[in-house]
Scaffold this motif. Structure first.
Motif, mmCIF file in Angstrom:
data_model
loop_
_atom_site.group_PDB
_atom_site.id
_atom_site.type_symbol
_atom_site.label_atom_id
_atom_site.label_comp_id
_atom_site.label_asym_id
_atom_site.label_seq_id
_atom_site.Cartn_x
_atom_site.Cartn_y
_atom_site.Cartn_z
ATOM 1 N N LEU A 1 50.053 20.617 45.861
ATOM 2 C CA LEU A 1 49.281 21.691 45.760
ATOM 3 C C LEU A 1 49.818 22.750 44.632
ATOM 4 O O LEU A 1 51.024 22.639 44.351
ATOM 5 C CB LEU A 1 49.382 22.559 47.050
ATOM 6 C CG LEU A 1 48.560 21.950 48.315
ATOM 7 C CD1 LEU A 1 48.915 22.669 49.592
ATOM 8 C CD2 LEU A 1 47.311 21.711 48.172
ATOM 9 N N SER A 2 48.926 23.318 43.982
ATOM 10 C CA SER A 2 49.334 24.552 43.178
ATOM 11 C C SER A 2 48.554 25.682 43.272
ATOM 12 O O SER A 2 47.330 25.631 43.861
ATOM 13 C CB SER A 2 49.021 24.048 41.614
ATOM 14 O OG SER A 2 47.870 23.424 41.374
ATOM 15 N N THR A 3 49.135 26.782 43.192
ATOM 16 C CA THR A 3 48.413 28.244 43.519
ATOM 17 C C THR A 3 48.601 29.144 42.350
ATOM 18 O O THR A 3 49.623 29.145 41.538
ATOM 19 C CB THR A 3 49.451 28.890 44.750
ATOM 20 O OG1 THR A 3 49.237 28.006 45.849
ATOM 21 C CG2 THR A 3 48.798 30.323 45.094
ATOM 22 N N GLY A 4 47.665 29.825 42.068
ATOM 23 C CA GLY A 4 47.216 30.573 40.919
ATOM 24 C C GLY A 4 46.609 31.929 41.368
ATOM 25 O O GLY A 4 45.799 31.837 42.430
ATOM 26 N N SER A 5 46.491 32.834 40.379
ATOM 27 C CA SER A 5 45.495 33.865 40.696
ATOM 28 C C SER A 5 44.969 34.015 39.405
ATOM 29 O O SER A 5 45.542 33.732 38.282
ATOM 30 C CB SER A 5 46.442 35.164 41.068
ATOM 31 O OG SER A 5 47.507 35.574 40.012
ATOM 32 N N ALA A 6 43.780 35.044 39.568
ATOM 33 C CA ALA A 6 43.046 35.376 38.348
ATOM 34 C C ALA A 6 42.176 36.658 38.487
ATOM 35 O O ALA A 6 41.945 36.948 39.672
ATOM 36 C CB ALA A 6 41.842 34.194 37.895
ATOM 37 N N GLY A 7 41.920 37.220 37.413
ATOM 38 C CA GLY A 7 41.095 38.432 37.125
ATOM 39 C C GLY A 7 40.076 38.345 36.029
ATOM 40 O O GLY A 7 40.234 37.639 35.288
ATOM 41 N N LEU A 8 38.861 38.533 36.751
ATOM 42 C CA LEU A 8 37.680 38.692 35.833
ATOM 43 C C LEU A 8 37.471 40.376 35.347
ATOM 44 O O LEU A 8 37.306 41.143 36.064
ATOM 45 C CB LEU A 8 36.282 38.191 36.363
ATOM 46 C CG LEU A 8 35.127 38.201 35.747
ATOM 47 C CD1 LEU A 8 34.416 36.972 35.967
ATOM 48 C CD2 LEU A 8 34.361 39.473 35.505
ATOM 49 N N PHE A 9 37.546 40.571 34.057
ATOM 50 C CA PHE A 9 37.420 41.753 33.261
ATOM 51 C C PHE A 9 36.177 41.972 32.369
ATOM 52 O O PHE A 9 36.026 40.755 31.749
ATOM 53 C CB PHE A 9 38.645 42.037 32.512
ATOM 54 C CG PHE A 9 40.097 41.931 33.373
ATOM 55 C CD1 PHE A 9 40.395 43.258 33.719
ATOM 56 C CD2 PHE A 9 40.732 40.795 33.614
ATOM 57 C CE1 PHE A 9 41.815 43.061 34.542
ATOM 58 C CE2 PHE A 9 41.903 40.813 34.249
ATOM 59 C CZ PHE A 9 42.445 41.821 34.566
ATOM 60 N N GLN A 10 35.580 43.361 32.436
ATOM 61 C CA GLN A 10 34.578 43.436 31.613
ATOM 62 C C GLN A 10 34.757 44.804 30.866
ATOM 63 O O GLN A 10 35.466 45.629 31.597
ATOM 64 C CB GLN A 10 33.114 43.317 32.259
ATOM 65 C CG GLN A 10 32.656 42.140 32.617
ATOM 66 C CD GLN A 10 31.204 42.142 33.204
ATOM 67 O OE1 GLN A 10 30.944 42.948 34.175
ATOM 68 N NE2 GLN A 10 30.371 41.348 32.597
ATOM 69 N N THR A 11 34.247 44.888 29.824
ATOM 70 C CA THR A 11 34.628 46.165 28.914
ATOM 71 C C THR A 11 33.427 46.882 29.131
ATOM 72 O O THR A 11 32.142 46.701 28.975
ATOM 73 C CB THR A 11 34.698 45.840 27.550
ATOM 74 O OG1 THR A 11 35.855 44.930 27.410
ATOM 75 C CG2 THR A 11 35.143 47.186 26.702
ATOM 76 N N GLU A 12 33.610 48.428 29.657
ATOM 77 C CA GLU A 12 32.714 49.314 29.895
ATOM 78 C C GLU A 12 32.195 49.781 28.504
ATOM 79 O O GLU A 12 32.700 49.790 27.393
ATOM 80 C CB GLU A 12 33.102 50.549 30.686
ATOM 81 C CG GLU A 12 33.502 50.191 32.079
ATOM 82 C CD GLU A 12 32.526 49.822 32.873
ATOM 83 O OE1 GLU A 12 31.271 49.556 32.583
ATOM 84 O OE2 GLU A 12 32.751 49.965 34.310
ATOM 85 N N GLU A 13 31.016 50.567 28.587
ATOM 86 C CA GLU A 13 30.304 51.147 27.282
ATOM 87 C C GLU A 13 31.456 52.185 26.812
ATOM 88 O O GLU A 13 31.437 52.389 25.516
ATOM 89 C CB GLU A 13 29.200 52.076 27.545
ATOM 90 C CG GLU A 13 28.145 50.975 28.102
ATOM 91 C CD GLU A 13 26.721 51.814 28.219
ATOM 92 O OE1 GLU A 13 26.765 53.198 28.276
ATOM 93 O OE2 GLU A 13 25.452 51.210 28.592
ATOM 94 N N ASP A 14 32.160 52.715 27.294
ATOM 95 C CA ASP A 14 33.472 53.691 26.653
ATOM 96 C C ASP A 14 34.361 52.947 26.248
ATOM 97 O O ASP A 14 35.517 53.395 25.819
ATOM 98 C CB ASP A 14 33.644 54.653 27.514
ATOM 99 C CG ASP A 14 34.521 54.176 28.985
ATOM 100 O OD1 ASP A 14 34.517 52.835 29.099
ATOM 101 O OD2 ASP A 14 34.840 54.856 29.912
#
Length: 277
Positions: free
Chosen positions: A90-103
């Motif tokens: 087994l392997s474990t990890g984390s992730a985040g999804l990011f978007q850039t706002e209009e500002d």
């Protein structure tokens, strides 16, 4: 995954990731998986877990927990992954999804932690009291073509799915909800692509919300979603069963089971969602 494989399936094309640097992936989120103004949480989970599958040494998601922070929209995004531990099985990890706002401010949309393994390496021993859901065959269930408002009246995502809803869970569509928090359907992708662990992550969140059968009609955004993938699904249509037992304080849980064409329980999930009127 080769370009030839990607070209055959819209789901694969729309979950494609592009490495920027180790552990960082650029993605283009497709409007084809929208439910109203926001993208479907299961589709987004599949995109993120494709990136985690590239970052971790094991191929398959075993357990995934996602917290949805703000609504994601179609367009560019970046996924940043972090490996927490790598073991033999087994392997474990984390992730985040990011978007850039209009500002110009970058905003995190979703935070995921997941453990991966190899589904093909699991033993065949099964001891279960679980039984597949019983409902009519696909030809006796309701598809998007049967919607009162016509095939184009449903969400954009519905055009990419082959959903056949159990008639006993469709009272909401004609203004007569049953009052029971249940939703059941045959599930497949409209382009005929067979299910795999990534598409199972999308399938757990692809049916109309059980809140509709409880008499609510508003948006039901996911707060947290945990998915357990139990085995690789056999080719053919899936059966999806979702149940809600408790709507209180404006929040409800949805417990999901997915069964494959060989009557195996391939996925279990639970999510907490907000019921907006």
């Amino acid at each position: 995954m080769s370009d030839a494989t990607l070209s055959r399936s819209e789901f694969d094309r729309d979950t494609a990731i592009h490495p920027r640097e180790p552990g960082v992936y650029d993605v283009s989120l497709s409007p084809g998986w929208a439910i109203g103004h926001a993208l479907n949480g299961g589709y987004l989970l599949a995109v993120i877990c494709r990136a985690l599958g590239e970052a971790l040494p094991h191929p398959d998601p075993f357990t995934v927990s996602a917290h949805y922070l703000t609504a994601s929209t179609a367009g560019p995004a970046v996924i940043r992954t972090d490996t927490a531990r790598v073991g033999r099985t087994l392997s474990t990890g984390s992730a985040g999804l990011f978007q850039t706002e209009e500002d110009g401010e970058e905003v995190e949309r979703i935070r995921v932690i997941a453990t991966y393994g190899d589904l093909d390496a699991l033993p065949d021993d099964v001891r279960t009291s679980a039984k597949p859901p019983a409902f009519p065959p696909p030809e006796q269930c309701f598809s998007t073509k049967d919607q009162p408002g016509g095939e184009d009246a449903g969400p954009e995502m519905g055009k990419r799915l082959d959903l056949r809803l159990d008639p006993s869970t469709c009272g909401w569509a004609v203004g007569a909800p049953s009052g029971e928090g249940k939703m059941r359907a045959w599930f497949g992708l409209a382009d005929g692509r067979d299910a795999d662990p990534l598409s199972l992550l999308m399938a757990v969140d692809a049916l109309p919300p059980t809140a509709f059968e409880l008499g609510l009609s508003g948006w039901v955004p996911t707060v947290e979603l945990t998915v357990h993938v139990r085995c690789r699904p056999a080719p053919g249509p899936l059966r999806v069963s979702i149940t809600t037992r408790n709507l209180a304080g404006g929040y409800l849980e949805e417990d999901t089971e997915i069964w494959d064409s060989e009557d195996r329980l391939v996925t279990q999930a639970r999510q907490l969602a907000r019921a907006l009127k």
